[in-house]
Design a protein around this motif. Structure first.
Motif, mmCIF file in Angstrom:
data_model
loop_
_atom_site.group_PDB
_atom_site.id
_atom_site.type_symbol
_atom_site.label_atom_id
_atom_site.label_comp_id
_atom_site.label_asym_id
_atom_site.label_seq_id
_atom_site.Cartn_x
_atom_site.Cartn_y
_atom_site.Cartn_z
ATOM 1 N N GLN A 41 10.380 -0.836 7.385
ATOM 2 C CA GLN A 41 10.113 -1.763 5.743
ATOM 3 C C GLN A 41 8.164 -1.706 5.646
ATOM 4 O OE1 GLN A 41 11.835 -5.031 4.054
ATOM 5 N NE2 GLN A 41 13.168 -4.794 4.462
ATOM 6 N N ASP A 42 7.830 -1.750 7.571
ATOM 7 C CA ASP A 42 6.017 -2.020 6.818
ATOM 8 C C ASP A 42 5.736 -0.679 6.243
ATOM 9 O OD1 ASP A 42 3.764 -2.990 8.063
ATOM 10 O OD2 ASP A 42 3.474 -1.314 9.410
ATOM 11 N N PRO A 43 6.083 0.782 6.944
ATOM 12 C CA PRO A 43 6.036 1.760 6.397
ATOM 13 C C PRO A 43 6.189 1.790 4.837
ATOM 14 C CG PRO A 43 6.994 2.576 8.108
ATOM 15 C CD PRO A 43 7.422 1.079 8.370
ATOM 16 N N GLU A 44 7.456 1.162 4.795
ATOM 17 C CA GLU A 44 7.823 1.132 3.073
ATOM 18 C C GLU A 44 6.654 0.395 2.254
ATOM 19 O OE1 GLU A 44 11.969 0.349 1.940
ATOM 20 O OE2 GLU A 44 12.452 2.045 3.686
ATOM 21 N N ILE A 45 6.203 -0.343 2.657
ATOM 22 C CA ILE A 45 5.330 -1.247 2.633
ATOM 23 C C ILE A 45 3.879 -0.542 2.171
ATOM 24 C CG2 ILE A 45 3.261 -3.334 2.443
ATOM 25 C CD1 ILE A 45 5.792 -4.933 4.218
ATOM 26 N N GLN A 46 3.474 0.106 3.268
ATOM 27 C CA GLN A 46 2.230 0.999 2.936
ATOM 28 C C GLN A 46 2.104 1.949 1.722
ATOM 29 O OE1 GLN A 46 -0.246 -0.291 4.950
ATOM 30 N NE2 GLN A 46 0.952 -1.682 5.141
ATOM 31 N N LYS A 47 3.925 3.254 1.755
ATOM 32 C CA LYS A 47 3.587 3.771 0.913
ATOM 33 C C LYS A 47 3.643 3.502 -0.218
ATOM 34 C CE LYS A 47 7.896 5.702 1.373
ATOM 35 N NZ LYS A 47 9.065 6.022 1.723
ATOM 36 N N MET A 48 4.313 2.792 -0.870
ATOM 37 C CA MET A 48 3.626 1.583 -2.124
ATOM 38 C C MET A 48 3.212 1.253 -2.332
ATOM 39 S SD MET A 48 7.991 -0.576 -1.954
ATOM 40 C CE MET A 48 8.935 0.187 -1.532
ATOM 41 N N LYS A 49 2.269 0.395 -1.207
ATOM 42 C CA LYS A 49 0.468 0.432 -1.958
ATOM 43 C C LYS A 49 -0.043 1.934 -2.308
ATOM 44 C CE LYS A 49 -0.037 -3.976 0.968
ATOM 45 N NZ LYS A 49 -0.395 -4.199 1.637
ATOM 46 N N SER A 50 0.215 3.152 -1.934
ATOM 47 C CA SER A 50 -0.951 4.260 -1.867
ATOM 48 C C SER A 50 -0.310 4.266 -2.903
ATOM 49 C CB SER A 50 -0.483 4.929 -0.899
ATOM 50 O OG SER A 50 0.304 5.478 -1.200
ATOM 51 N N TRP A 51 0.752 4.543 -3.518
ATOM 52 C CA TRP A 51 1.307 4.881 -5.006
ATOM 53 C C TRP A 51 0.767 4.710 -6.018
ATOM 54 C CZ3 TRP A 51 7.542 4.042 -4.357
ATOM 55 C CH2 TRP A 51 8.018 5.489 -3.269
ATOM 56 N N LEU A 52 0.809 2.923 -5.788
ATOM 57 C CA LEU A 52 0.077 2.253 -7.294
ATOM 58 C C LEU A 52 -1.615 2.021 -7.168
ATOM 59 C CD1 LEU A 52 1.851 -1.472 -6.120
ATOM 60 C CD2 LEU A 52 1.770 0.353 -7.640
ATOM 61 N N LYS A 53 -1.774 2.593 -6.216
ATOM 62 C CA LYS A 53 -3.513 2.477 -6.069
ATOM 63 C C LYS A 53 -3.521 4.092 -6.561
ATOM 64 C CE LYS A 53 -7.469 3.712 -2.678
ATOM 65 N NZ LYS A 53 -7.741 4.126 -1.279
ATOM 66 N N ALA A 54 -2.599 5.471 -6.285
ATOM 67 C CA ALA A 54 -2.580 6.527 -7.301
ATOM 68 C C ALA A 54 -2.262 6.390 -8.358
ATOM 69 C CB ALA A 54 -2.049 7.910 -6.459
ATOM 70 N N TRP A 55 -1.935 5.924 -8.871
ATOM 71 C CA TRP A 55 -1.524 5.270 -9.918
ATOM 72 C C TRP A 55 -2.512 4.383 -10.782
ATOM 73 C CZ3 TRP A 55 4.319 3.318 -8.922
ATOM 74 C CH2 TRP A 55 5.077 4.306 -8.730
ATOM 75 N N GLY A 56 -3.541 4.021 -10.129
ATOM 76 C CA GLY A 56 -3.964 3.111 -10.387
ATOM 77 C C GLY A 56 -3.608 2.056 -10.948
ATOM 78 N N LYS A 57 -2.895 1.211 -10.536
ATOM 79 C CA LYS A 57 -1.734 -0.249 -10.980
ATOM 80 C C LYS A 57 -2.246 -1.521 -9.650
ATOM 81 C CE LYS A 57 -0.260 1.474 -14.580
ATOM 82 N NZ LYS A 57 -0.925 0.864 -15.798
ATOM 83 N N PRO A 58 -2.665 -2.339 -10.207
ATOM 84 C CA PRO A 58 -3.232 -3.291 -9.119
ATOM 85 C C PRO A 58 -1.362 -3.183 -8.091
ATOM 86 C CG PRO A 58 -2.643 -4.820 -11.145
ATOM 87 C CD PRO A 58 -2.018 -3.237 -11.103
#
Length: 211
Positions: free
Chosen positions: A108-125
């Motif tokens: 779950q920790d790697p999944e959290i980091q991956k999802m945070k990177s998606w939101l950053k790429a999408w320009g979303k909080p």
């Protein structure tokens, strides 16, 4: 006169036929070139799309509101699962519970980091502002305090009960993403959540029966 005229006529006819054939070939070549340009214009896009779909990282432009909501909700959901897993240190007694705790932390920790990177790429909080409250399966502050106060078999039993409900909530959110999401990487993550956490739910239920 006819013997002389006919060869000439045939010669002119032959030249005309060759010229016509040349024009026809030229036209075909032009059409082929245009078609080639059309296909060439589509190919990079198709290649990029294929590359994006096969990539483990999300690409901008391919996401929708369901993808954003999935990531924003799953981050605090996973973070709480990690909080519960950390409580097992020094409190859990059952070997199978301890093993499962390790698997949850590694996944779950790697999944959290991956999802945070998606939101950053999408320009979303990273947060939608709800802080995780009201999400399916989220453990209340009271239940977290009770889990922290438990030890041994009491902890194992409470951990299993709470994690079953917690995982069921994650599976529910992931199924919504499978149905409504657009981004290929996010939908694959949802597939992984459904598969792995459904298996862990079944395992936890078996553990609970023997505790």
């Amino acid at each position: 006169m006819r013997a002389i005229h006919n060869p000439a006529a045939r010669g002119f006819a032959l030249v005309g036929a060759v010229a016509a054939a040349g024009l026809l070939l030229s036209a075909c070549g032009s059409d082929g070139s245009t078609n080639g340009m059309d296909h060439g214009g589509a190919t990079p896009s198709a290649t990029a799309s294929s590359s994006s779909s096969s990539s483990s990282s999300s690409s901008t432009g391919a996401f929708n509101d369901a993808d954003v909501m999935f990531a924003q909700m799953m981050i605090p959901h996973h973070e709480q699962a990690l909080e519960m897993a950390k409580l097992a240190d020094g409190r859990a007694e059952d070997p199978e519970i301890k093993k499962l705790v390790g698997e949850i932390e590694r996944a779950q920790d790697p999944e959290i980091q991956k999802m945070k990177s998606w939101l950053k790429a999408w320009g979303k909080p990273e947060s939608a502002g709800h802080g995780g409250h009201g999400m399916a399966g989220m453990v209340s502050d009271t239940d977290m305090a009770d889990l922290a106060a438990a030890k041994g078999q009491e902890f194992d039993r409470k951990f299993a009960e709470l994690m079953i409900a917690h995982h069921e909530g994650a599976v529910e959110m992931a199924k919504t993403e499978q149905k409504d999401g657009s981004d290929a990487a996010a939908k694959k993550a949802a597939d992984d959540v459904v598969r792995t956490q459904a298996a862990e739910i079944a395992q936890l239920k078996k553990i609970l029966k023997r505790l």
